[in-house]
Design a protein around this motif. Structure first.
Motif, short mmCIF file in Angstrom:
data_model
loop_
_atom_site.label_atom_id
_atom_site.label_comp_id
_atom_site.label_asym_id
_atom_site.label_seq_id
_atom_site.Cartn_x
_atom_site.Cartn_y
_atom_site.Cartn_z
N SER A 96 0.80 -1.23 0.00
CA SER A 96 0.00 0.00 0.00
C SER A 96 0.83 1.28 0.00
N TRP A 135 0.73 8.83 5.54
CA TRP A 135 -0.56 9.32 5.08
C TRP A 135 -1.04 10.47 5.98
N GLN A 149 -7.95 7.62 7.15
CA GLN A 149 -9.11 7.21 6.36
C GLN A 149 -8.74 7.04 4.89
N ALA A 150 -7.85 7.89 4.39
CA ALA A 150 -7.41 7.79 3.00
C ALA A 150 -6.65 6.47 2.77
N LYS A 173 -7.07 3.70 4.55
CA LYS A 173 -8.06 2.61 4.60
C LYS A 173 -8.82 2.51 3.28
N GLU A 174 -9.18 3.65 2.70
CA GLU A 174 -9.94 3.64 1.45
C GLU A 174 -9.13 3.03 0.32
N GLN A 175 -7.84 3.34 0.25
CA GLN A 175 -7.02 2.78 -0.82
C GLN A 175 -6.79 1.28 -0.64
N ARG A 210 -8.80 -0.80 0.85
CA ARG A 210 -10.07 -1.47 0.53
C ARG A 210 -10.40 -1.39 -0.95
N ALA A 211 -9.90 -0.36 -1.64
CA ALA A 211 -10.13 -0.26 -3.08
C ALA A 211 -9.35 -1.30 -3.86
#
Length: 325
Positions: A134, A171, A175-176, A178-180, A182-183
């Protein structure tokens, strides 16, 4: 044997020459090549597999050192792009007395984040397994390069492995991150999760509770759950195997998780079977091999220099088996 490709960051780790101090108190550091995708490629090649790294490095002394190190480790560096406009990333590491780490990254002008998919030629896309993490998903063009390469690999039915390898300090907002993560989870056939990452990524407190979250993604066939000195577990949709930790004197855990992934993929690749054809004995063998490789690497400073040879892993495993008789 599978041909492995990793994509993402390669950087210089400055590892302290003494443990048990906060980063601000460390005086002397040792320079070593690092970065999770680079570590995985190096460890895989070190065991005897074919591995390449896709990244972008500064045309500077640090980039030269990384390329030299990878070449000496028999990693294919033909897909590493160099640039004079950005720098090779740096990371300073501090080690606590138990070998756990804190990081300070210098990546604001990092070359790897600038790699575009259009800079890759067709030879870069020649592999059987693609592994990514990530750290390099922070921003485009590198994030989009990941997406396009993964989608191309998916169309060709290549195996995709994802180790989030969370680095919160990189980061601005958790939250950013986590979003990446999960994406990109829906792309992965194999997901590797450390015990201290589970809750953040899945929102569940135990691996058993988190499994429905991971297996809800249609491509996910296998979840690797690592627990440091407590061993590791492997889950498929129908099977569960686990191995205990290895009793070693831990000096530095830098790169141990990367070594785990590389060793696991190497052992699976030896079996020349699709994932759904592996039986419980195959899975336990690969898990135990990976866990041993990671544990032995934690006995030494750094990552690449600390990785054991295939002979060392096999000798340790035989000795351990004999002691359990």
């Amino acid at each position: 044997m599978w041909k492995l490709c990793t994509i993402g960051e390669a950087l210089i780790d400055f590892v302290p020459m003494e443990a048990g101090k906060r980063l601000k108190d460390v005086v002397c550091f040792r320079r070593v090549a690092g970065g999770a995708p680079a570590n995985v490629a190096y460890a895989y090649a070190h065991l005897g597999g074919r591995a390449k790294l896709i990244t972008k490095l500064g045309r500077d002394a640090f980039g030269d050192h990384i390329v030299d190190t990878l070449q000496k480790g028999h990693v294919d560096v033909s897909s590493i792009v160099r640039t004079s406009h950005y720098d090779t990333a740096l990371a300073f590491v501090s080690l606590s007395a138990d070998g756990s780490r804190d990081f300070q990254f210098y990546r604001r002008t990092s070359a790897d984040l600038q790699l575009g998919y259009e800079e890759l030629d067709e030879t870069a896309k020649d592999f059987d397994v693609l592994h990514f993490c990530s750290v390099a998903l922070q921003k485009d063009p590198m994030r989009e390069c990941h997406r396009k390469l993964i989608e191309a690999a998916r169309r060709k039915q290549k195996l995709i492995c994802f180790d989030p390898n969370l680095r919160f300090s990189l980061w601005e907002e958790e939250q950013a991150l986590k979003e990446q993560v999960r994406a990109f989870l829906p792309y992965a056939d194999i997901v590797k999760i450390a015990d201290d990452e589970l809750s953040f990524i899945s929102g569940r407190e135990t691996i058993e509770a988190a499994l429905p979250f991971f297996f809800a993604f249609p491509h996910c066939q296998m979840v690797l759950y690592t627990k440091g000195g407590k061993g590791a577990e492997l889950f498929t949709r129908t099977r569960h195997v686990k191995v205990d930790g290895c009793a070693v004197d831990v000096l530095d855990t830098t790169g141990a998780g990367d070594g785990f992934v590389a060793a696991f993929l190497y052992r699976l690749g030896e079996k020349t079977k699709p994932l759904d054809a592996l039986d419980e004995r195959d899975l336990e063998d690969a898990l135990r091999f990976a866990n041993t490789f990671a544990a032995l690497s934690a006995r030494h400073l750094g990552a690449m220099d600390a990785y054991p040879s295939l002979a060392e892993v096999e000798a340790y495993s035989m000795k351990r088996s004999a002691s359990n008789l």
